[in-house]
Write an enzyme that holds these catalytic residues in place. Structure first.
Site, PDB file in Angstrom:
ATOM      1  N   LYS A  79     -42.092 -18.852 -10.675  1.00 24.52           N
ATOM      2  CA  LYS A  79     -42.496 -17.663 -11.455  1.00 24.52           C
ATOM      3  C   LYS A  79     -42.358 -16.394 -10.617  1.00 24.52           C
ATOM      4  CE  LYS A  79     -45.984 -15.958 -14.643  1.00 24.52           C
ATOM      5  NZ  LYS A  79     -44.955 -15.582 -15.626  1.00 24.52           N
ATOM      6  N   HIS A 138     -49.384 -21.011 -11.766  1.00 20.50           N
ATOM      7  CA  HIS A 138     -48.077 -21.305 -12.361  1.00 20.50           C
ATOM      8  C   HIS A 138     -47.162 -21.966 -11.340  1.00 20.50           C
ATOM      9  CE1 HIS A 138     -49.253 -18.504 -15.567  1.00 20.50           C
ATOM     10  NE2 HIS A 138     -48.339 -19.121 -16.302  1.00 20.50           N
TER      11      HIS A 138
HETATM   12  P1  NAD Z   1     -35.944 -18.651 -16.456  1.00 23.18           P
HETATM   13  O1  NAD Z   1     -35.616 -17.924 -15.190  1.00 23.18           O
HETATM   14  O2  NAD Z   1     -35.841 -20.134 -16.460  1.00 23.18           O
HETATM   15  O3  NAD Z   1     -35.055 -18.098 -17.673  1.00 23.18           O
HETATM   16  C1  NAD Z   1     -34.675 -16.762 -17.835  1.00 23.18           C
HETATM   17  C2  NAD Z   1     -33.231 -16.776 -18.262  1.00 23.18           C
HETATM   18  O4  NAD Z   1     -32.815 -15.444 -18.591  1.00 23.18           O
HETATM   19  C3  NAD Z   1     -32.292 -17.273 -17.138  1.00 23.18           C
HETATM   20  O5  NAD Z   1     -31.499 -18.337 -17.612  1.00 23.18           O
HETATM   21  C4  NAD Z   1     -31.470 -16.044 -16.825  1.00 23.18           C
HETATM   22  O6  NAD Z   1     -30.158 -16.349 -16.381  1.00 23.18           O
HETATM   23  C5  NAD Z   1     -31.471 -15.367 -18.182  1.00 23.18           C
HETATM   24  N1  NAD Z   1     -30.915 -14.018 -18.166  1.00 23.18           N
HETATM   25  C6  NAD Z   1     -30.846 -13.122 -17.143  1.00 23.18           C
HETATM   26  N2  NAD Z   1     -30.164 -12.026 -17.536  1.00 23.18           N
HETATM   27  C7  NAD Z   1     -29.800 -12.234 -18.815  1.00 23.18           C
HETATM   28  C8  NAD Z   1     -29.071 -11.466 -19.758  1.00 23.18           C
HETATM   29  N3  NAD Z   1     -28.554 -10.272 -19.450  1.00 23.18           N
HETATM   30  N4  NAD Z   1     -28.870 -11.991 -20.999  1.00 23.18           N
HETATM   31  C9  NAD Z   1     -29.348 -13.199 -21.320  1.00 23.18           C
HETATM   32  N5  NAD Z   1     -30.042 -13.973 -20.460  1.00 23.18           N
HETATM   33  C10 NAD Z   1     -30.272 -13.485 -19.224  1.00 23.18           C
HETATM   34  O7  NAD Z   1     -37.437 -18.192 -16.827  1.00 23.18           O
HETATM   35  P2  NAD Z   1     -38.408 -18.824 -17.923  1.00 23.18           P
HETATM   36  O8  NAD Z   1     -39.402 -19.688 -17.234  1.00 23.18           O
HETATM   37  O9  NAD Z   1     -37.622 -19.373 -19.054  1.00 23.18           O
HETATM   38  O10 NAD Z   1     -39.186 -17.520 -18.377  1.00 23.18           O
HETATM   39  C11 NAD Z   1     -38.504 -16.413 -18.960  1.00 23.18           C
HETATM   40  C12 NAD Z   1     -39.513 -15.324 -19.276  1.00 23.18           C
HETATM   41  O11 NAD Z   1     -40.434 -15.782 -20.274  1.00 23.18           O
HETATM   42  C13 NAD Z   1     -40.397 -14.896 -18.093  1.00 23.18           C
HETATM   43  O12 NAD Z   1     -40.637 -13.512 -18.187  1.00 23.18           O
HETATM   44  C14 NAD Z   1     -41.683 -15.682 -18.303  1.00 23.18           C
HETATM   45  O13 NAD Z   1     -42.800 -15.088 -17.693  1.00 23.18           O
HETATM   46  C15 NAD Z   1     -41.763 -15.615 -19.802  1.00 23.18           C
HETATM   47  N6  NAD Z   1     -42.598 -16.652 -20.435  1.00 23.18           N
HETATM   48  C16 NAD Z   1     -43.338 -16.246 -21.497  1.00 23.18           C
HETATM   49  C17 NAD Z   1     -44.089 -17.159 -22.206  1.00 23.18           C
HETATM   50  C18 NAD Z   1     -44.812 -16.703 -23.452  1.00 23.18           C
HETATM   51  O14 NAD Z   1     -45.411 -17.542 -24.141  1.00 23.18           O
HETATM   52  N7  NAD Z   1     -44.739 -15.413 -23.786  1.00 23.18           N
HETATM   53  C19 NAD Z   1     -44.095 -18.512 -21.829  1.00 23.18           C
HETATM   54  C20 NAD Z   1     -43.305 -18.903 -20.733  1.00 23.18           C
HETATM   55  C21 NAD Z   1     -42.550 -17.951 -20.043  1.00 23.18           C
END
Ligand code: NAD
Length: 268
Positions: A161, A157
């Site tokens: 991450k 990744h």
């Molecule tokens: P990212 O860090 O870009 O986004 C996460 C967001 O959550 C950030 O903008 C952060 O400020 C926000 N956040 C933090 N506290 C918060 C709160 N109290 N309320 C609302 N928002 C809040 O990360 P990302 O790459 O977008 O990934 C997010 C999550 O999704 C990770 O856990 C990642 O592993 C997961 N993910 C899952 C899949 C899937 O298909 N299930 C795919 C990609 C990523």
């Protein structure tokens, strides 16, 4: 037909912005609002603009409760630390909940399961169609192949991450363990370093790579003497997860409370 209103938690994040684009492309749903942490640089800015689209006329806010109360479905791609609060709100309101946040601890997972008693909850470590097919194929291959095939899971990744192995790698490990009818916790080998000794028969090994802007590569390797089978999925763009999550959100319409997976939706 009325359109399903969707609220995004983590709307300023990488996945959140992809979700805004996916909702914009999909039929049958509309973006209701988006929330992110109060420290997020995009607070007060337009969700469409943040996602690289035309302005949507909706600003990024911090009011999670108002969004969960008003939306038909909430999609959550945030951080593990806030999941218990989100799950408690969903449990209270009965709002359908699509959760993709990974790296959860036991108490956070339990909060999601508790929410599923009063709300339709869809949880997937990976919302892409291809990965969900890879999960089904891994389960099938592990069931068909004996322990003379060592199972190793390799993932790569992007450098940002924060959890490892990825939720998808662990889900592939779980699928392999299910196929073999063993407990993953008892056979997982997650951290080889130094003089580890020979590989233990029946173990499921994990290897993790981090770098660049890789959206997510996963391989399950079944290695026996003189032959090897590999099931590989490569994500080129995180839109595949966003489209799958929006498909899951649409599927919740009229659904009874319960915990569902992407496998339920795709019928694998
Ligand atoms: P990212 O860090 O870009 O986004 C996460 C967001 O959550 C950030 O903008 C952060 O400020 C926000 N956040 C933090 N506290 C918060 C709160 N109290 N309320 C609302 N928002 C809040 O990360 P990302 O790459 O977008 O990934 C997010 C999550 O999704 C990770 O856990 C990642 O592993 C997961 N993910 C899952 C899949 C899937 O298909 N299930 C795919 C990609 C990523």
């Amino acid at each position: 037909m009325t359109e399903l209103s969707i609220g995004i938690l983590g709307a300023g994040g990488r996945m959140g912005r992809a979700l805004v684009r996916a909702i914009n492309d999909a039929e049958g749903c509309v973006l209701l609002g988006g929330v992110d942490a109060d420290t997020h640089a995009g607070q007060g800015k337009d969700l469409g603009t943040l996602a690289g689209l035309e302005p949507a006329g909706i600003a990024l806010t911090t009011d999670t409760r108002a969004l969960v109360e008003a939306a038909d479905v909430i999609i959550d791609f945030t951080v593990p630390a806030v999941i218990e609060r989100h799950a408690a709100l969903v449990a209270e309101t009965g709002t359908s909940y699509v959760v993709g946040t990974t790296g959860l601890e036991a108490a956070q997972q339990q909060a999601i399961e508790a929410a599923a008693e009063t709300a339709a909850v869809i949880q997937a470590a990976n919302f892409s169609l291809g990965v969900n097919l890879a999960l089904a194929l891994t389960r099938q291959a592990a069931a068909a192949l004996g322990e003379e095939f060592d199972i190793e899971i390799v993932e790569m990744h992007h450098r940002h991450k924060i959890d490892a192995p990825s939720g998808t790698a662990l889900a592939l490990g779980q699928a392999a363990a299910d196929g073999r009818q063993v407990n993953l916790d008892q056979v997982a080998d997650r951290g080889r370093d130094g003089i580890t000794g020979a590989r233990k028969r029946g173990d499921i090994g994990f290897a993790v790579l981090r770098g660049g802007n890789v959206a997510g590569d996963h391989s399950v390797v079944f290695a026996a003497d003189d032959e090897r089978i590999e099931i590989t999925h490569k994500a080129a763009d995180r839109m595949i997860f966003a489209r799958g999550a929006v498909q899951a959100a649409l599927w919740t319409s009229g659904r009874d409370p319960g915990l569902y997976s992407m496998q339920d939706i795709l019928g694998f």
